[in-house]
Structures are given as structure tokens and as C-alpha cells.
Design a protein around this motif. Sequence first.
Motif, mmCIF file in Angstrom:
data_model
loop_
_atom_site.group_PDB
_atom_site.id
_atom_site.type_symbol
_atom_site.label_atom_id
_atom_site.label_comp_id
_atom_site.label_asym_id
_atom_site.label_seq_id
_atom_site.Cartn_x
_atom_site.Cartn_y
_atom_site.Cartn_z
ATOM 1 N N ARG A 12 -13.352 -5.502 30.962
ATOM 2 C CA ARG A 12 -12.317 -4.626 30.398
ATOM 3 C C ARG A 12 -12.839 -4.006 29.103
ATOM 4 N N SER A 13 -12.597 -2.717 28.962
ATOM 5 C CA SER A 13 -12.983 -1.998 27.753
ATOM 6 C C SER A 13 -11.731 -1.391 27.123
ATOM 7 N N ASN A 14 -11.490 -1.706 25.847
ATOM 8 C CA ASN A 14 -10.333 -1.204 25.110
ATOM 9 C C ASN A 14 -10.793 -0.282 23.995
ATOM 10 N N LEU A 15 -10.046 0.784 23.780
ATOM 11 C CA LEU A 15 -10.311 1.685 22.665
ATOM 12 C C LEU A 15 -8.983 2.044 22.007
ATOM 13 N N GLY A 16 -8.892 1.814 20.710
ATOM 14 C CA GLY A 16 -7.680 2.135 19.968
ATOM 15 C C GLY A 16 -7.998 2.956 18.735
ATOM 16 N N VAL A 17 -7.177 3.959 18.460
ATOM 17 C CA VAL A 17 -7.356 4.830 17.302
ATOM 18 C C VAL A 17 -6.021 4.971 16.589
ATOM 19 N N THR A 18 -6.036 4.785 15.281
ATOM 20 C CA THR A 18 -4.843 4.963 14.454
ATOM 21 C C THR A 18 -5.120 6.043 13.416
ATOM 22 N N ILE A 19 -4.283 7.068 13.386
ATOM 23 C CA ILE A 19 -4.427 8.174 12.436
ATOM 24 C C ILE A 19 -3.164 8.239 11.588
ATOM 25 N N THR A 20 -3.336 8.158 10.277
ATOM 26 C CA THR A 20 -2.202 8.162 9.355
ATOM 27 C C THR A 20 -2.384 9.255 8.317
ATOM 28 N N GLY A 21 -1.346 10.029 8.112
ATOM 29 C CA GLY A 21 -1.333 11.037 7.064
ATOM 30 C C GLY A 21 -0.032 10.951 6.303
ATOM 31 N N GLY A 22 -0.102 11.093 5.001
ATOM 32 C CA GLY A 22 1.130 10.970 4.230
ATOM 33 C C GLY A 22 1.007 11.583 2.858
ATOM 34 N N ARG A 23 2.150 11.763 2.242
ATOM 35 C CA ARG A 23 2.181 12.217 0.865
ATOM 36 C C ARG A 23 3.355 11.574 0.143
ATOM 37 N N ASP A 24 3.132 11.257 -1.141
ATOM 38 C CA ASP A 24 4.156 10.696 -1.999
ATOM 39 C C ASP A 24 4.368 11.665 -3.154
ATOM 40 N N GLY A 25 5.610 12.044 -3.389
ATOM 41 C CA GLY A 25 5.916 12.960 -4.476
ATOM 42 C C GLY A 25 6.931 12.360 -5.419
ATOM 43 N N LEU A 26 6.657 12.452 -6.726
ATOM 44 C CA LEU A 26 7.553 11.889 -7.744
ATOM 45 C C LEU A 26 7.817 12.916 -8.823
ATOM 46 N N TYR A 27 9.083 13.106 -9.147
ATOM 47 C CA TYR A 27 9.461 13.880 -10.327
ATOM 48 C C TYR A 27 10.493 13.075 -11.101
ATOM 49 N N ALA A 28 10.192 12.806 -12.370
ATOM 50 C CA ALA A 28 11.089 12.065 -13.249
ATOM 51 C C ALA A 28 11.365 12.911 -14.477
ATOM 52 N N GLY A 29 12.613 13.368 -14.621
ATOM 53 C CA GLY A 29 12.981 14.155 -15.787
ATOM 54 C C GLY A 29 12.992 13.327 -17.057
ATOM 55 N N SER A 30 13.144 13.979 -18.178
ATOM 56 C CA SER A 30 13.134 13.281 -19.463
ATOM 57 C C SER A 30 14.220 12.222 -19.546
ATOM 58 N N PHE A 31 15.416 12.563 -19.031
ATOM 59 C CA PHE A 31 16.545 11.648 -19.154
ATOM 60 C C PHE A 31 16.709 10.838 -17.874
ATOM 61 N N THR A 32 15.703 9.993 -17.617
ATOM 62 C CA THR A 32 15.735 9.050 -16.509
ATOM 63 C C THR A 32 15.320 7.686 -17.034
ATOM 64 N N VAL A 33 15.602 6.659 -16.241
ATOM 65 C CA VAL A 33 15.180 5.311 -16.623
ATOM 66 C C VAL A 33 13.665 5.250 -16.756
ATOM 67 N N GLU A 34 12.958 5.962 -15.895
ATOM 68 C CA GLU A 34 11.491 5.971 -15.903
ATOM 69 C C GLU A 34 10.927 6.527 -17.204
ATOM 70 N N ARG A 35 11.484 7.648 -17.702
ATOM 71 C CA ARG A 35 10.910 8.330 -18.865
ATOM 72 C C ARG A 35 11.623 7.963 -20.162
ATOM 73 N N ASN A 36 12.912 7.684 -20.109
ATOM 74 C CA ASN A 36 13.687 7.252 -21.287
ATOM 75 C C ASN A 36 13.483 8.190 -22.482
ATOM 76 N N GLY A 37 13.579 9.483 -22.228
ATOM 77 C CA GLY A 37 13.479 10.482 -23.289
ATOM 78 C C GLY A 37 12.114 11.110 -23.440
ATOM 79 N N ALA A 38 11.099 10.556 -22.813
ATOM 80 C CA ALA A 38 9.765 11.138 -22.893
ATOM 81 C C ALA A 38 9.714 12.410 -22.043
ATOM 82 N N GLN A 39 8.595 13.107 -22.106
ATOM 83 C CA GLN A 39 8.458 14.369 -21.382
ATOM 84 C C GLN A 39 8.538 14.138 -19.868
#
Length: 457
Positions: A318-345
Motif C-alpha cells: 500500500r502506498s499513501n500520499l497526503g498533502v496539507t495546504i494552509t493559508g491564513g491571515r491575522d489582522g489586528l487594529y487596536a485604537g488608542s482607547f482600548t484595553v490593549e493600548r490604554n491611551g497609547a497610539q
Amino acid sequence: SVKAEELQKVPAANLMESLQGKLPGVDITRSSGAAGAGINVLVRGNRSLTASNSPLFIVDGIQYNSIQDLNPQDIQSMEVLKDAASTAIYGARGANGVILITTKKGASGKTRVSFNSYAGVSELFGYPRVQDAEEYKQFRREANRTTGAWTGPQDDATIFGSLLNSPGAYWPDLMLRNGSQQDYQLGISAGTEKTNFYISLNYFRENGLFLNDQLNRYSMRVNADHTISKMFKIGTQNQITFYDQDIRRDPLNTAAKLVPLEVPYDADGNLQVWLNNNRTVSPLMDEQPGNWENNNRTSRIFNSAYVEFTPVKDLMFRSNLGVTITGGRDGLYAGSFTVERNGAQPLARFNTRNLLGYNMENILNYSKQLGRHGLTLTAVQSVLGNRREEVLAQGANQLLAYQSFYGLANANEQVSISSTFEESRLLSYTGRLQYNFDDKYLLMLTARSDVGSRVEG
């Protein structure tokens, strides 16, 4: 070993969640209460302080680590290998245990159509209770009484200042809500004496315990098998999965530290941006439109195919062949008045990634039964490869919030770009001899050799 009926008794988004408490020696926990949170699986405890302790997952004979892609309704059976003799054929990769998963196939006869759905509600359990406004006042009075700073109600104004007559708020209740889950699955299977197929479509949605914490998963599976002749058989298994996920930063750490006398809205009903004497941004600001966005999208294609050749009785290749292809993107925007930035830019970040994994195995198996004596010889040659490319760009002080994380060119401070490259290959040879006498006594000998390389940049 776990059959399909057992998996379907407990509705769950993740295949492993439906097995909690059912497998001896296997510890299954959810990493957090967030939508789409991962599952931690330990087989007979931790084995390493720094490396991964997750088991090896084998889906239809091919290594596949993205177990969250699989719909429990698509699983025919599962088997957990825990002892050293069983996992030895997988070498070091099987040191944390091996979980073998077989997906459903079609069967000869009439076409079968099935539809499964469920809806559920998730609640937070056991979260520590913090003080409300009146309890906090009494606590502060008692603390100041012991130092002589409070002798009666006439001292309240000194202790509480402008918050003396504030009704206060129980901040965790302003953040938390009940989560929900919805799952819909359509399955079609059919076949003839020589050909069978199985098709599955699935949609899953989960809302977390916070606003703007949600996951949408779309998947499709196609399995097909065909018998060419008595000696030849071929087949393929294919899975396509797409994730669209919004992630909310946990606001409870900030909310639990706020004085219970603080109120979220002013006298005019407007949300207060600053709390704690203008030192802390309100955690409710992350819920304001356009102020916080953290969106991840991932597409993954898992294709595998096999050819099976049986030239004579008892001998199979028996011969097995497997291929996995993954593509992705992560996008983040944190305004000044958020917990992440706490007044910073404001901060914007954009990350893209592409992954390629392949697995090829050639298996030669000879099995013979002579009276009470049974002999099985197995030889395996395999090649496993992985390639990862990733680019990260980020910048601060993006002036136009409506551009979200797509306007990085307008960020004029703390601009940075980085990239990552990883590639690894593993070439393995394995041999195993099994002898049993009268189905009571078993002798197993396994030998394995691995040669690997890894490049990072």
C-alpha cells in the motif's frame, strides 16, 4: 477503541471534546472559554517540560495535526495507542501517544442522506465573585478604622471623594454573557460493489462569553474508494475547511481591578472612556464599533490518496500520499482607547502565513496463519516534510480608524516588517515482526531508523 455511536452521544464542536471522561489515561481539557479555543490532549500525563506533550494524530493513515477541522459526525472510529509496543512503529513522533482516526466511507446499496444539527448554550462556572459597591465601602471603612482614619460617616467624603454617592457597578456582569453554539451537518453516502463515496457538508458557529468573540467554520469532506480488480484498489480522502474568527481580548483582568464605585456611563448616558482617576480605559470601549478588531481567517485543504496492491494471498503493498495546504491571515487594529493600548497610539498589525505539509508512506505487509501460529511482517518507508512561510507587518499612529488593519501604509511610527521561514524533512524506515501463539502469547519486535533535517530563517 471508540466507535462512531459513542462520539455522537455528546454534541461538541471539537472531536476530542466528545471524548472527555471516556478514555482511560487520556486527559482532555479546553484551553479557555473563548470561541474556537483549542483542546489540550495528554496521554498518560506530561512527558516533557519544554517540548509539546500532544499526541500524534493519524487520520486515514496520514499524519494530521489540525484535529479541530474534523467534524465528529464524519468519524467512523478512533483508537488510542498508549503502550510503548504499539507506538514504537511511529518512533519519537509517537512518544506522547498515538490517536488513530478513521473517517466514514460509503457503502454499496441505496443512497443514504443524513442531516444532524444541534444548538447549545455555554455559561461561565466558578468565576470568583468580587465586591459590589456596598461591600467595597464597608471594606474601605474598616481598613481606615483600624488606622484611625475613619471614625464615622463624617469621614466618608475624605475616603471616597467624588465617588461617595456613586451607585457603582458590578463590572464582571457588564462584560460576561452566555455563549452559544450551532452546528449543522449534511451527509450523503452511496456505492456499488466496486465504487463507494461519502460527502459531508458542515457549518459550525460559536459565540463566546464576550461580545465580539465568535467563530464561523465551514467544511466539506469527500471520501471515495474504487476496486479496480482483485489485486488493485484505490481511494482518496479530502477535507476543505475555512475559519472566520473574531477574537476579543479578555477584559476581566481590567474589570476585576476597577473600584466597584466606578460607573460605566456618565449622567448623560455616555460611555465613560477613562476610569480609575484617568489611569485606566474602560473595558467596554473594546465593544465600540471600529475601536477594536482582531480577525483571523484560515483556509486549509487536506488531500490524501492511496493505492493498494495484493498480488497474492497474505501479501499486500500500500502506498499513501497526503498533502496539507494552509493559508491564513491575522489582522489586528487596536485604537488608542482600548484595553490593549490604554491611551497609547493606535496599533495596526497584519500577518500572513502559508504552510505546506506532505506525507508519503510505502507499506509492505505479509500475514500468515498456520494452525495456532500467526506471523505478521511489516516494512514501512516514509517521507514527512513541512514548509512554513510567514510575514508580519505592523505600525502605530494610524490616523484613520476606519481603515482598520488594511491601512498600514498610513502608520508613521514604530513601523516594522519581519518574515519567517521554516522547512523540515524526515526520512524513516521501519520494520516490525509479530508472532502469536494460540491468540494468547504475543511477541513483537520493532526496529526504526530516522534521518531528519531542519532549516530556519
